[in-house]
Each structure stands twice: as structure tokens, then as C-alpha cells.
Design a protein around this motif. Structure first.
Motif, PDB file in Angstrom:
ATOM      1  N   UNK A   1      31.842  -3.633   8.055  1.00 14.51           N
ATOM      2  CA  UNK A   1      31.353  -4.760   6.858  1.00 14.51           C
ATOM      3  C   UNK A   1      30.688  -5.854   7.214  1.00 14.51           C
ATOM      4  N   UNK A   2      31.236  -6.580   8.541  1.00 16.84           N
ATOM      5  CA  UNK A   2      30.438  -7.576   8.856  1.00 16.84           C
ATOM      6  C   UNK A   2      29.073  -7.352   9.215  1.00 16.84           C
ATOM      7  N   UNK A   3      28.779  -6.089  10.108  1.00 14.81           N
ATOM      8  CA  UNK A   3      27.354  -5.822  10.600  1.00 14.81           C
ATOM      9  C   UNK A   3      26.658  -5.488   9.029  1.00 14.81           C
ATOM     10  N   UNK A   4      27.094  -4.923   7.944  1.00 20.04           N
ATOM     11  CA  UNK A   4      26.428  -4.843   6.806  1.00 20.04           C
ATOM     12  C   UNK A   4      26.209  -6.205   6.119  1.00 20.04           C
TER      13      UNK A   4
ATOM     14  N   UNK B   1      30.361 -10.981  18.692  1.00 19.17           N
ATOM     15  CA  UNK B   1      31.294 -10.892  19.997  1.00 19.17           C
ATOM     16  C   UNK B   1      32.638 -10.909  19.776  1.00 19.17           C
ATOM     17  N   UNK B   2      33.155 -11.575  18.714  1.00 22.60           N
ATOM     18  CA  UNK B   2      34.614 -11.933  18.297  1.00 22.60           C
ATOM     19  C   UNK B   2      34.850 -10.558  17.597  1.00 22.60           C
ATOM     20  N   UNK B   3      34.154 -10.155  16.885  1.00 25.23           N
ATOM     21  CA  UNK B   3      34.461  -8.582  16.037  1.00 25.23           C
ATOM     22  C   UNK B   3      34.486  -7.676  17.031  1.00 25.23           C
ATOM     23  N   UNK B   4      33.814  -7.798  17.820  1.00 19.22           N
ATOM     24  CA  UNK B   4      33.728  -6.658  19.081  1.00 19.22           C
ATOM     25  C   UNK B   4      34.864  -6.666  19.775  1.00 19.22           C
TER      26      UNK B   4
ATOM     27  N   UNK C   1      39.979 -12.904  12.874  1.00 22.77           N
ATOM     28  CA  UNK C   1      39.838 -13.942  11.956  1.00 22.77           C
ATOM     29  C   UNK C   1      38.696 -14.732  12.594  1.00 22.77           C
ATOM     30  N   UNK C   2      38.677 -15.075  14.118  1.00 19.45           N
ATOM     31  CA  UNK C   2      37.453 -15.879  14.211  1.00 19.45           C
ATOM     32  C   UNK C   2      36.065 -15.432  14.100  1.00 19.45           C
ATOM     33  N   UNK C   3      36.020 -14.104  14.109  1.00 18.96           N
ATOM     34  CA  UNK C   3      34.712 -13.637  13.585  1.00 18.96           C
ATOM     35  C   UNK C   3      34.303 -13.745  12.379  1.00 18.96           C
ATOM     36  N   UNK C   4      35.392 -13.756  11.419  1.00 13.56           N
ATOM     37  CA  UNK C   4      35.075 -14.244  10.124  1.00 13.56           C
ATOM     38  C   UNK C   4      34.515 -15.872  10.016  1.00 13.56           C
ATOM     39  N   UNK C   5      35.413 -16.599  10.739  1.00 10.73           N
ATOM     40  CA  UNK C   5      35.023 -18.150  10.654  1.00 10.73           C
ATOM     41  C   UNK C   5      33.611 -18.188  11.140  1.00 10.73           C
TER      42      UNK C   5
ATOM     43  N   UNK D   1      45.496 -20.326   7.548  1.00  7.83           N
ATOM     44  CA  UNK D   1      45.662 -21.033   6.162  1.00  7.83           C
ATOM     45  C   UNK D   1      44.328 -21.703   5.864  1.00  7.83           C
ATOM     46  N   UNK D   2      43.619 -22.248   7.010  1.00  7.01           N
ATOM     47  CA  UNK D   2      42.441 -23.190   6.847  1.00  7.01           C
ATOM     48  C   UNK D   2      41.238 -21.979   6.509  1.00  7.01           C
ATOM     49  N   UNK D   3      41.309 -20.991   7.055  1.00  7.38           N
ATOM     50  CA  UNK D   3      40.505 -19.789   6.855  1.00  7.38           C
ATOM     51  C   UNK D   3      40.428 -19.550   5.247  1.00  7.38           C
ATOM     52  N   UNK D   4      41.676 -19.313   4.826  1.00  4.01           N
ATOM     53  CA  UNK D   4      41.980 -19.168   3.264  1.00  4.01           C
ATOM     54  C   UNK D   4      41.434 -20.322   2.561  1.00  4.01           C
TER      55      UNK D   4
END
Length: 438
Positions: free
Chosen positions: A184-187, A163-166, A147-151, A117-120
Motif C-alpha cells: 500500500x505504501x508503494x501504491x 528502505x524502512x518498509x523493506x 512505523x518509521x516507514x509511515x513517518x 502516540x506521536x505518529x497517531x
């Protein structure tokens, strides 16, 4: 207290739900609820069925009825919170997450709900705190790492994001969703900074998971390797199967204009023509061009072809097409000798670098004096005929496209350079072309 028959029926309905036989499960659940409207288990089951079908208001109705019976149910609090989360009502989702926290000594789902919810709400630093607490309870959940990788990405913590995405990929055993999110994160990061770290992760990704077509294509795109001449059919199929359910909303957010622009071409070219056409929507996706094509098609003469069955299922819902075919575009067109008066292709060329085979196939499928109308993204970055962008999509030089058209007997009758869509904060520009085969 349920009698023996009701208990058996309840268990059967739950078993059908677990087998993803949702219609049968719902039918039995509703029969049970007619006899016993306060069957909390069946109320929750109906809510779950509507939730997986993305009918969130109906799901909420059943969950709330169950909540009236059992206001201290941890599971119901989480389920209701997740409904609000899916609807973008983040404050309500957060409220239910907090309420659930006090009802259990194992609050993983509540912490995950609150973090989401906080990410949103784009409160990334606060979200990190809840996701990190969730991982202390269960450090095997791939989606929490995702979700952590996005944050971390949004807060500029690049190495932690990578690291979190991996970890999301590793913990999931290499699920496609996590590969796509990582790619997409790498991009996105490659457009900003820290290129050395990003390239290092991309190389490791390719080394370990390079047999996966999504990884192969996206990884090589990030590293700007020039040995890809087109996106593999498997890559295109997989990525669009995954995106099908949210595809149109994503394009709306990107201010996607190509179908509308093609519609303008159609109106200008055919406004005085009474003869109806046999039309192919080449790479039709969810059918966004369908409403523009339908008025010009003969009865039962609008076909769509696409590699993704899930995209075709969305196109079928529009009830515009006579036939929807799941096939490779090039192979399909090569089999349809002089079948079509018009072939339209919206943003399909972006998955082809070399265009020889595509234009040959299109020329084969068109009748004499047949027409193609298509879009492509302009390569404004170098002088190459085509360029594989870090996004995994190809861009082309206008001169290259013109040469290909000429090679296969086409004559350009109309061309427009224009805005096609957004890509992050950037405008993506390209060309719409109509050409007759001579």
C-alpha cells in the motif's frame, strides 16, 4: 506472599494465557482474585486477556487496579499506555510512555509507545526521533521499521520510507502484514512521484517474495503488468483475513456507500412485491449488505459466501444469515444450479478483471427470471475493457459489462452511475446495475 496453592494456580492461569486459552485462563484468574483481590499478577493477566480481546475499558480497569498496588511497575505503565494508544487517546499514551522511561535502563517499549502516540497525533518528525532511539536498543523489531516507514512517507522522505518498509519485511521474515503495508505504501507513493525508485523496489520485492500471492498481485499492480486477469483466491482470502477486524471502520472512513445504494435498488424494485426470495450475498464480507437483504428473504433463505473465514465470523455476529459458506464465489455458484431468486454482489467485481467465468457462474445459480444486483468501479483511465489499478483492484468499462450481461442471458433493468467510496483524496465512481436473466 502467595501460598503454594495460589502460586501454582497463578502459574497455571499464566500458562493458559500463553496457550491462548483465554476463557480458561480468565476463569482461573477470577477464582484466584476472589480469594486474593490484590494479586497483582492476576490483575495484569486479566487486563492482558481483555486487551487481546479488544475490550479496552475492561483491560484498563484491571491494569489500574494493579497499578494501585504497584505504581512503579514498568510493565503496567506500558500496558496502560497501549490501552490509551488503541483507543486513540494519544496524549494519555504519551504520558504513560514518559512515566515508564524513568523506570528502566532498557526503555525500548517506552520509546516505541511514545513514537506510536506521536505518529497517531501526526507529529511525524518527533515520532521519528523516538523510533530511531528504539532501534538503537533493538534493531530487529519489524514493527518499529514499519512505523518509521509511515513517518518518513508523511514527511516526504521517500527513499527512507522505502528502505524502512523493506526492513520491516526482512526483519519479520516476510510476514503478510508487512507485505500488505509495503504494497500500500508503494501504491500511495506511485500516485505522487519517485516512480523509478518505487518501481525498483517493486521489482526487487517480486524477485525475492514473488511466490507470495499478496506480493505477486500487489507488485504486478504497481508495475502495471497486464498478465493478471483476476486476483487469486489466495490473495483475496489472505488480505481480507488480515483486514477483518478493522474492515468496517476502514470503510466508514472511506465513506463507503455501495450497500446503501444497493438497498435503494432493492426498495425500488421490491417495494410492492409480497413474495419472499431465496437470496445469495455473493462475496458477503462482514455482512454489510445483510440488513438491506434480510427483509426480502424467505425464512432461512439468506445465504452468504466469501473466501475469508474471518470476514464470515464478523458476518455471523449480525445474526442475519441462514448459512455462511466459505468458498470461492465462482465455484460455489457453479454448484448451485438455479437455486436463487436474487444474487447481490457489492464491490466484488473489483477482484475480477475478465468477467466471463463470473457471469457464467452467476447465470447458473439463478432461477429463471432471477435477478442480480451488483456494483463495479468505472474504468475512466483508458479504453480497455478492464484495467488493473495500482491499488490492486480492477476497473471496468460499462460497455464491457453490458456485453458480458448480454452474452449470458441478462437484460439490464436499472443502472446508476454514482460515488462508491473514497480512495485517498479521490472519489471512486462506478455503476450499480440490476439485471434479469431471461
Amino acid at each position: 506472599m502467595l501460598d503454594k496453592t495460589q502460586a501454582q494456580q497463578t502459574n497455571k492461569s499464566l500458562d493458559l494465557y500463553q496457550k491462548q486459552e483465554y476463557k480458561k485462563s480468565a476463569k482461573l484468574a477470577l477464582e484466584i482474585l476472589k480469594k486474593n483481590p490484590n494479586n497483582e499478577t492476576m490483575l495484569m493477566n486479566m487486563g492482558n486477556i481483555f486487551f487481546v480481546e479488544k475490550k479496552y475499558q475492561e483491560a484498563l480497569l484491571y491494569y489500574q487496579k494493579a497499578e494501585q498496588i504497584n505504581p512503579n511497575s514498568y510493565g503496567l505503565k506500558i500496558n496502560i499506555g497501549n490501552v490509551f494508544l488503541e483507543q486513540g487517546q494519544y496524549e494519555q499514551a504519551l504520558k504513560y510512555g514518559k512515566s515508564a522511561l524513568s523506570l528502566t535502563s532498557h526503555p525500548f517499549a517506552a520509546l516505541n509507545l511514545m513514537g506510536s502516540a506521536l505518529l497517531g497525533e501526526e507529529k511525524y518528525q518527533e515520532a521519528i526521533l523516538y523510533f530511531e532511539q528504539a532501534l538503537k536498543i533493538n534493531n530487529q523489531d519489524a514493527w518499529v521499521y514499519n512505523y518509521l516507514s509511515q513517518c518518513y512517507q508523511h514527511t516526504g522522505q521517500i527513499l527512507q520510507a522505502l528502505k524502512s518498509g523493506w526492513q520491516a519485511i526482512e526483519k519479520s521474515g516476510g510476514e503478510e502484514n508487512h507485505h500488505i503495508n509495503f504494497g500500500y505504501m508503494l501504491y500511495e507513493m506511485s500516485l505522487e512521484n519517485n516512480v523509478d525508485e518505487i518501481h525498483s523496489f517493486a521489482k526487487t520485492w517480486l524477485e525475492k517474495y514473488g511466490k507470495n500471492k499478496i506480493v505477486e498481485h500487489m507488485g504486478k499492480s504497481i508495475l502495471s503488468k497486464g498478465d493478471i486477469k483476476k486476483a487469486s483466491p489466495e490473495y483475496v482470502k489472505n488480505i481480507f483475513d488480515i483486514f477483518a477486524s478493522d474492515f468496517e471502520q476502514v470503510l466508514q472512513d472511506l465513506e463507503y456507500k455501495t450497500p446503501e445504494l444497493i438497498g435503494e435498488f432493492l426498495q425500488e424494485i421490491y417495494q410492492h412485491q409480497k413474495k419472499k426470495l431465496k437470496i445469495l450475498d455473493a462475496g458477503c464480507g462482514t455482512g454489510l449488505c445483510g440488513k438491506y437483504l434480510y427483509p426480502y428473504a424467505k425464512i432461512w433463505s439468506l445465504d452468504g459466501v466469501d473466501l475469508s473465514k474471518k470476514m464470515l465470523a464478523k458476518a455471523k455476529e449480525k445474526k442475519l444469515y441462514h448459512r455462511l459458506i466459505c468458498d470461492d464465489l465462482v465455484l460455489y455458484c457453479q454448484k448451485k444450479k438455479q437455486q436463487y431468486d436474487l444474487i447481490v454482489s457489492a464491490d466484488v467485481f473489483t477482484y475480477f478483471g475478465e468477467l466471463d467465468s463470473l457471469f457464467y457462474a452467476l447465470s447458473q445459480a439463478l432461477k429463471k427470471q432471477g435477478r442480480i444486483i451488483f456494483s463495479f468501479t468505472a474504468n475512466q483511465e483508458n479504453s480497455s475493457a478492464y484495467l488493473l489499478h495500482p491499488s490492486g483492484r480492477f476497473k471496468h468499462q460499462l460497455s464491457y459489462v453490458e456485453n458480458m450481461l448480454k452474452k449470458y442471458g441478462f437484460e439490464i433493468e436499472k443502472e446508476k452511475y454514482c460515488f462508491l467510496r473514497k480512495e485517498g483524496q479521490e472519489d471512486v465512481k462506478g455503476h450499480i446495475i440490476s439485471a434479469l436473466i431471461t
